[in-house]
Design a protein around this motif. Structure first.
Motif, PDB file in Angstrom:
ATOM      1  N   VAL A   1      21.334  46.451  23.515  1.00  0.00           N
ATOM      2  CA  VAL A   1      21.113  46.333  24.964  1.00  0.00           C
ATOM      3  C   VAL A   1      22.335  45.733  25.652  1.00  0.00           C
ATOM      4  O   VAL A   1      22.784  46.215  26.698  1.00  0.00           O
ATOM      5  CB  VAL A   1      19.856  45.483  25.241  1.00  0.00           C
ATOM      6  N   LEU A   2      22.901  44.685  25.054  1.00  0.00           N
ATOM      7  CA  LEU A   2      24.054  44.015  25.650  1.00  0.00           C
ATOM      8  C   LEU A   2      25.257  44.937  25.763  1.00  0.00           C
ATOM      9  O   LEU A   2      25.900  45.015  26.823  1.00  0.00           O
ATOM     10  CB  LEU A   2      24.428  42.785  24.825  1.00  0.00           C
ATOM     11  N   VAL A   3      25.589  45.660  24.695  1.00  0.00           N
ATOM     12  CA  VAL A   3      26.802  46.475  24.720  1.00  0.00           C
ATOM     13  C   VAL A   3      26.644  47.671  25.662  1.00  0.00           C
ATOM     14  O   VAL A   3      27.568  48.019  26.396  1.00  0.00           O
ATOM     15  CB  VAL A   3      27.193  46.916  23.293  1.00  0.00           C
ATOM     16  N   VAL A   4      25.469  48.296  25.671  1.00  0.00           N
ATOM     17  CA  VAL A   4      25.264  49.440  26.557  1.00  0.00           C
ATOM     18  C   VAL A   4      25.273  49.001  28.018  1.00  0.00           C
ATOM     19  O   VAL A   4      25.922  49.626  28.871  1.00  0.00           O
ATOM     20  CB  VAL A   4      23.935  50.156  26.212  1.00  0.00           C
ATOM     21  N   ALA A   5      24.571  47.900  28.326  1.00  0.00           N
ATOM     22  CA  ALA A   5      24.562  47.396  29.698  1.00  0.00           C
ATOM     23  C   ALA A   5      25.959  46.965  30.130  1.00  0.00           C
ATOM     24  O   ALA A   5      26.364  47.202  31.275  1.00  0.00           O
ATOM     25  CB  ALA A   5      23.587  46.225  29.814  1.00  0.00           C
ATOM     26  N   SER A   6      26.721  46.357  29.225  1.00  0.00           N
ATOM     27  CA  SER A   6      28.062  45.881  29.574  1.00  0.00           C
ATOM     28  C   SER A   6      28.982  47.038  29.929  1.00  0.00           C
ATOM     29  O   SER A   6      29.732  46.968  30.920  1.00  0.00           O
ATOM     30  CB  SER A   6      28.651  45.079  28.405  1.00  0.00           C
ATOM     31  N   PHE A   7      28.958  48.102  29.155  1.00  0.00           N
ATOM     32  CA  PHE A   7      29.808  49.252  29.468  1.00  0.00           C
ATOM     33  C   PHE A   7      29.382  49.905  30.785  1.00  0.00           C
ATOM     34  O   PHE A   7      30.231  50.383  31.545  1.00  0.00           O
ATOM     35  CB  PHE A   7      29.785  50.268  28.324  1.00  0.00           C
ATOM     36  N   ASN A   8      28.118  49.933  31.050  1.00  0.00           N
ATOM     37  CA  ASN A   8      27.667  50.473  32.331  1.00  0.00           C
ATOM     38  C   ASN A   8      28.116  49.596  33.499  1.00  0.00           C
ATOM     39  O   ASN A   8      28.521  50.103  34.548  1.00  0.00           O
ATOM     40  CB  ASN A   8      26.147  50.623  32.338  1.00  0.00           C
ATOM     41  N   PHE A   9      28.061  48.282  33.334  1.00  0.00           N
ATOM     42  CA  PHE A   9      28.539  47.371  34.385  1.00  0.00           C
ATOM     43  C   PHE A   9      30.041  47.538  34.602  1.00  0.00           C
ATOM     44  O   PHE A   9      30.523  47.517  35.741  1.00  0.00           O
ATOM     45  CB  PHE A   9      28.222  45.922  34.015  1.00  0.00           C
ATOM     46  N   ILE A  10      30.786  47.689  33.503  1.00  0.00           N
ATOM     47  CA  ILE A  10      32.232  47.903  33.630  1.00  0.00           C
ATOM     48  C   ILE A  10      32.505  49.204  34.377  1.00  0.00           C
ATOM     49  O   ILE A  10      33.400  49.270  35.238  1.00  0.00           O
ATOM     50  CB  ILE A  10      32.893  47.925  32.234  1.00  0.00           C
ATOM     51  N   GLY A  11      31.742  50.231  34.082  1.00  0.00           N
ATOM     52  CA  GLY A  11      31.902  51.496  34.790  1.00  0.00           C
ATOM     53  C   GLY A  11      31.648  51.356  36.278  1.00  0.00           C
ATOM     54  O   GLY A  11      32.377  51.921  37.110  1.00  0.00           O
ATOM     55  N   ASP A  12      30.625  50.590  36.644  1.00  0.00           N
ATOM     56  CA  ASP A  12      30.353  50.351  38.068  1.00  0.00           C
ATOM     57  C   ASP A  12      31.513  49.617  38.732  1.00  0.00           C
ATOM     58  O   ASP A  12      31.900  49.927  39.863  1.00  0.00           O
ATOM     59  CB  ASP A  12      29.063  49.539  38.228  1.00  0.00           C
ATOM     60  N   GLY A  13      32.077  48.632  38.023  1.00  0.00           N
ATOM     61  CA  GLY A  13      33.199  47.891  38.580  1.00  0.00           C
ATOM     62  C   GLY A  13      34.436  48.757  38.747  1.00  0.00           C
ATOM     63  O   GLY A  13      35.142  48.675  39.760  1.00  0.00           O
ATOM     64  N   LEU A  14      34.712  49.607  37.769  1.00  0.00           N
ATOM     65  CA  LEU A  14      35.855  50.519  37.875  1.00  0.00           C
ATOM     66  C   LEU A  14      35.656  51.515  39.009  1.00  0.00           C
ATOM     67  O   LEU A  14      36.613  51.868  39.709  1.00  0.00           O
ATOM     68  CB  LEU A  14      36.053  51.255  36.547  1.00  0.00           C
ATOM     69  N   ARG A  15      34.441  51.961  39.192  1.00  0.00           N
ATOM     70  CA  ARG A  15      34.172  52.900  40.291  1.00  0.00           C
ATOM     71  C   ARG A  15      34.459  52.239  41.634  1.00  0.00           C
ATOM     72  O   ARG A  15      35.096  52.846  42.505  1.00  0.00           O
ATOM     73  CB  ARG A  15      32.720  53.365  40.231  1.00  0.00           C
ATOM     74  N   ASP A  16      34.045  50.992  41.794  1.00  0.00           N
ATOM     75  CA  ASP A  16      34.360  50.269  43.029  1.00  0.00           C
ATOM     76  C   ASP A  16      35.866  50.117  43.199  1.00  0.00           C
ATOM     77  O   ASP A  16      36.399  50.281  44.303  1.00  0.00           O
ATOM     78  CB  ASP A  16      33.706  48.883  43.019  1.00  0.00           C
ATOM     79  N   MET A  17      36.560  49.806  42.112  1.00  0.00           N
ATOM     80  CA  MET A  17      37.990  49.584  42.185  1.00  0.00           C
ATOM     81  C   MET A  17      38.739  50.847  42.584  1.00  0.00           C
ATOM     82  O   MET A  17      39.606  50.829  43.457  1.00  0.00           O
ATOM     83  CB  MET A  17      38.513  49.080  40.840  1.00  0.00           C
ATOM     84  N   PHE A  18      38.386  51.971  41.973  1.00  0.00           N
ATOM     85  CA  PHE A  18      39.105  53.207  42.279  1.00  0.00           C
ATOM     86  C   PHE A  18      38.696  53.789  43.626  1.00  0.00           C
ATOM     87  O   PHE A  18      39.467  54.511  44.251  1.00  0.00           O
ATOM     88  CB  PHE A  18      38.892  54.226  41.167  1.00  0.00           C
ATOM     89  N   GLU A  19      37.510  53.503  44.100  1.00  0.00           N
ATOM     90  CA  GLU A  19      37.148  53.908  45.444  1.00  0.00           C
ATOM     91  C   GLU A  19      38.022  53.197  46.459  1.00  0.00           C
ATOM     92  O   GLU A  19      38.490  53.786  47.434  1.00  0.00           O
ATOM     93  CB  GLU A  19      35.667  53.586  45.716  1.00  0.00           C
ATOM     94  N   VAL A  20      38.298  51.905  46.225  1.00  0.00           N
ATOM     95  CA  VAL A  20      39.188  51.150  47.121  1.00  0.00           C
ATOM     96  C   VAL A  20      40.592  51.722  47.055  1.00  0.00           C
ATOM     97  O   VAL A  20      41.261  51.895  48.082  1.00  0.00           O
ATOM     98  CB  VAL A  20      39.185  49.659  46.733  1.00  0.00           C
ATOM     99  N   ARG A  21      41.071  52.046  45.878  1.00  0.00           N
ATOM    100  CA  ARG A  21      42.409  52.594  45.756  1.00  0.00           C
ATOM    101  C   ARG A  21      42.518  53.938  46.470  1.00  0.00           C
ATOM    102  O   ARG A  21      43.522  54.251  47.080  1.00  0.00           O
ATOM    103  CB  ARG A  21      42.780  52.750  44.272  1.00  0.00           C
ATOM    104  N   GLY A  22      41.423  54.720  46.389  1.00  0.00           N
ATOM    105  CA  GLY A  22      41.442  55.999  47.087  1.00  0.00           C
ATOM    106  C   GLY A  22      41.516  55.816  48.593  1.00  0.00           C
ATOM    107  O   GLY A  22      42.211  56.535  49.309  1.00  0.00           O
ATOM    108  N   LYS A  23      40.789  54.813  49.114  1.00  0.00           N
ATOM    109  CA  LYS A  23      40.844  54.541  50.548  1.00  0.00           C
ATOM    110  C   LYS A  23      42.230  54.076  50.979  1.00  0.00           C
ATOM    111  O   LYS A  23      42.753  54.482  52.005  1.00  0.00           O
ATOM    112  CB  LYS A  23      39.785  53.492  50.909  1.00  0.00           C
ATOM    113  N   ASN A  24      42.834  53.203  50.143  1.00  0.00           N
ATOM    114  CA  ASN A  24      44.162  52.725  50.467  1.00  0.00           C
ATOM    115  C   ASN A  24      45.193  53.848  50.443  1.00  0.00           C
ATOM    116  O   ASN A  24      46.145  53.867  51.210  1.00  0.00           O
ATOM    117  CB  ASN A  24      44.593  51.624  49.478  1.00  0.00           C
ATOM    118  N   ARG A  25      44.975  54.787  49.496  1.00  0.00           N
ATOM    119  CA  ARG A  25      45.905  55.893  49.401  1.00  0.00           C
ATOM    120  C   ARG A  25      45.907  56.711  50.673  1.00  0.00           C
ATOM    121  O   ARG A  25      46.928  57.205  51.127  1.00  0.00           O
ATOM    122  CB  ARG A  25      45.558  56.760  48.184  1.00  0.00           C
TER     123      ARG A  25
END
Length: 297
Positions: A273-297
């Motif tokens: 449960v921990l490892v699967v949830a952690s990778f999903n949380f990391i994916g959500d964080g990366l999605r937020d990060m790259f959405e910001v980069r796309g806006k800045n671009r």
């Protein structure tokens, strides 16, 4: 004019994105940061832990089977054949994480190449390639993995290859959508106008501009691969003993559920449960990060 052409050829029409702001956005996502920390700790636990907490994980010890946690120096007790459960969790973590990470990487690479070519070329080739993807998605990945495990002796390399070959379909569709949008950008059209090849357009412009999509999806692919390994192992089709993974440990522990041997069930289930949830949380964080980069671009 030369500077303009150089900027178009390299694919930069605007100033580079402000990476610091994007990383701060990732850092503000507490679940994503927590997931990153948990994954790091689990990697240390699985690969460095056996060097510190050394146990016998090859030969059985029936005289010390089913010991409760804390008995005779076994922090989490022993299983039905005498293996130290804590040491077993470390060994199982190596298998689960190696398969998950390698299969996720393989699926991302195959899906990116397939989707980039289909989306960039378009036409009949795109139609044929995407019909292959649609047909593959219609077949459950768990079914294919069970069939492969029944035909071939389950091993880590076999499961990596099979999982990678059944998990690339979703990344291919995502990258194709990105490629169809990117191929009409000015820098790609300019490259083609000055004689650049299709291969150069795909390798230098289409694929690099899908990095955000690939990285986000890769985290979800790793989580899905770890879950699929757990499913197959729970059904008794996982790697062969003395090797193990968290799913196999959970499957074996369930048989002792009514005898009160919770240490054979809870630790492995909690780690999955921990490892699967952690990778999903990391994916959500990366999605937020790259959405910001796309806006800045």
């Amino acid at each position: 004019m030369t500077a303009t052409m150089t900027g178009l050829e390299t694919g930069h029409q605007a100033p580079p994105p402000r990476g610091g702001r994007a990383f701060r956005r990732f850092a503000r996502n507490r679940l994503a940061v927590a997931g990153l920390v948990v994954v790091g700790l689990l990697l240390l636990f699985s690969f460095v832990g056996p060097l510190v907490y050394q146990t016998e994980q090859v030969h059985t010890d029936l005289a010390n089977a089913n010991l409760r946690p804390g008995t005779d120096g076994h922090l989490l007790g022993t299983d039905d054949v005498g293996y130290d459960v804590l040491g077993r969790l470390m060994v199982g973590g190596q298998t689960s994480l190696i398969i998950g990470l390698a299969a996720g990487l393989l699926a991302t690479v195959i899906g990116t190449a397939w989707g980039a070519v289909a989306g960039y070329v378009g036409g009949r080739l795109d139609a044929v390639m995407m019909r292959v993807v649609d047909a593959g998605i219609a077949i459950p990945a768990l079914f294919l993995l069970l069939v492969a495990s029944a035909i071939y002796s389950p091993s880590v390399p076999m499961m990596i290859v099979v999982l990678g070959l059944v998990s690339w379909l979703v990344p291919a569709r995502l990258v194709r959508a990105e490629a169809m949008s990117l191929k009409s950008r000015d820098y790609v059209l300019t490259l083609r106008a000055i004689g650049g090849s299709h291969r150069r357009a795909i390798v230098r412009h289409i694929v690099p501009n899908t990095v955000g999509t690939m990285m986000v999806n890769a985290t979800f692919q790793v989580a899905d691969a770890i879950l699929l390994v757990a499913y197959v192992s729970f059904l008794g089709m996982g790697v062969q003993a003395p090797a193990t993974d968290w799913g196999a440990m959970l499957s074996k522990g369930v048989t002792y559920a009514y005898s009160g041997a919770w240490w054979l069930i809870v630790p492995a289930g909690l780690l999955i449960v921990l490892v699967v949830a952690s990778f999903n949380f990391i994916g959500d964080g990366l999605r937020d990060m790259f959405e910001v980069r796309g806006k800045n671009r």
